[in-house]
Enzyme design. Sequence first.
Site, short mmCIF file in Angstrom:
data_model
loop_
_atom_site.label_atom_id
_atom_site.label_comp_id
_atom_site.label_asym_id
_atom_site.label_seq_id
_atom_site.Cartn_x
_atom_site.Cartn_y
_atom_site.Cartn_z
N TRP A 102 0.84 -1.33 0.55
CA TRP A 102 0.07 -0.04 -0.07
C TRP A 102 0.87 1.21 -0.48
O TRP A 102 0.49 2.28 -0.88
CB TRP A 102 -1.28 0.06 1.41
CG TRP A 102 -1.90 -0.67 0.76
CD1 TRP A 102 -2.20 -2.46 2.00
CD2 TRP A 102 -2.72 -1.36 0.22
NE1 TRP A 102 -3.25 -2.29 1.62
CE2 TRP A 102 -3.77 -2.44 -0.04
CE3 TRP A 102 -3.49 -0.53 -0.79
CZ2 TRP A 102 -4.59 -3.05 -0.65
CZ3 TRP A 102 -4.02 -0.62 -1.42
CH2 TRP A 102 -5.26 -1.87 -1.32
N ASP A 169 -1.72 6.78 6.41
CA ASP A 169 -2.55 5.61 6.47
C ASP A 169 -3.19 4.82 7.34
O ASP A 169 -2.26 4.18 7.62
CB ASP A 169 -2.30 4.94 4.98
CG ASP A 169 -3.48 3.89 4.70
OD1 ASP A 169 -4.06 3.45 4.86
OD2 ASP A 169 -3.13 3.32 3.36
N LYS A 193 -11.97 -2.14 7.26
CA LYS A 193 -10.49 -3.39 7.94
C LYS A 193 -11.22 -3.35 9.41
O LYS A 193 -11.65 -4.14 10.27
CB LYS A 193 -9.42 -2.30 8.07
CG LYS A 193 -8.86 -2.45 6.75
CD LYS A 193 -8.61 -3.94 6.02
CE LYS A 193 -8.47 -3.76 4.15
NZ LYS A 193 -7.92 -2.37 3.85
C1 LIG Z 1 -7.15 -1.57 2.03
C2 LIG Z 1 -5.93 -0.68 2.55
C3 LIG Z 1 -5.76 0.60 1.44
C4 LIG Z 1 -7.07 0.37 0.29
O1 LIG Z 1 -7.77 0.48 1.16
P1 LIG Z 1 -9.17 0.76 -0.43
O2 LIG Z 1 -10.56 1.78 0.99
O3 LIG Z 1 -9.76 -0.46 -0.52
O4 LIG Z 1 -9.49 2.03 -0.35
C5 LIG Z 1 -5.10 1.63 1.58
N1 LIG Z 1 -4.03 1.21 2.89
C6 LIG Z 1 -4.17 0.37 3.33
C7 LIG Z 1 -2.77 0.02 4.65
C8 LIG Z 1 -5.00 -0.80 3.19
O5 LIG Z 1 -5.32 -1.96 4.39
#
Ligand SMILES: *Cc1c(COP(=O)(O)O)cnc(C)c1O
Length: 355
Positions: A102, A169, A193
Amino acid sequence: MNKIYNFSAGPAVLPEPVLKQAAEAVMNYNGHGISILEMSHRSIPIVEMVAETRQLVCDALNVPDNYKILFLQGGASLQFSMIPMNILKKDETADYTDTGAWAAKVIKEAQRYGNVNVVCSSKDTIYNYIPKEFDQSDTQRYLHITSNNTIYGTQWHEFPKANGYLVADMSSDIFSRPVDVNKFGVIYAGAQKNIGPAGVTLVIIREDLIGRAERDLPSMLDFAIHADKDSMFNTPPVFAIYVVNRTLHWLKELGGVKAMHELNIFKAKLLYDEIERNPMFKSPIEEEDRSLMNVPFVFADGGDEQHFLDYCVERGLCTLKGHRSVGGFRASIYNAMPKEGVEALVSAMRQYQNQ
Ligand SMILES: *Cc1c(COP(=O)(O)O)cnc(C)c1O
């Protein structure tokens, strides 16, 4: 039938009482006689619910007054672009840490908007640790981190000190532990998540970073417009926000992020201890950087992975296959994974060894 425990990395397990409340709201929202899916986002009950959800976010993380809480769409992935587009001017520099798949995607998107300096990378060792020593740019606007690396199972247990401010993030560990929001210019997370269904993205942004864009942005990509309209510039994902609302109530009742963090430490220790004890398995991740949320493990001496996965499924332990880029197994044990689920997995690993 066995109780099913879902170890999926995302979309992932949600608390059972939250699912029940969500199901009820789909049929009849709070006694209004119609489904939440049919209600105007401008109706008083929905406007109030969204405002309450903002307050719950604020309470859970002690968000200071000079931050805005936004509920946006486009996932964490849109924030990869939207953040540099809004807060990084063309001649400015931002530092990025490359700690996983990511993180690498974040870097690729940011490069379109300003000078992106990749200050560290653990790619050489398949991202099995968090780099600790690295230089940052003197003129840095911000330092971007991925607080928890969902695919590889590493986590920043201590945040680096940024020259400017941190941007994070937190998709896969938001609300799993206390954080000092003051260190961050922006915190963002896709909901699926740890807090709700896909479709809503939580953004916590310091007010002075809003309205800084020098570019002519589409309205939908402009933080200033979303902040000005309290996340109701267009139709927000009301149902997804409602599930986040219920999850945050559930979290509050359990004692908030501090209590949740203790529980997460306890659950992760159960599993890591078994991985260490059991000669059949090992962890590919440096001990001090192991994630409390995503626990990858592999066979110590090879073996039939599908056989173990089938063995687990028979016991109601689902979605344990490792990410396709790393193989092996991965147990995602987010906030909503009960300790009984982790105990059931540990017990399956023991029995598998003994048979
Ligand atoms: C799942 C995930 C993403 C992607 O998220 P989306 O909402 O599908 O764009 C980005 N960063 C991390 C750390 C993730 O676990």
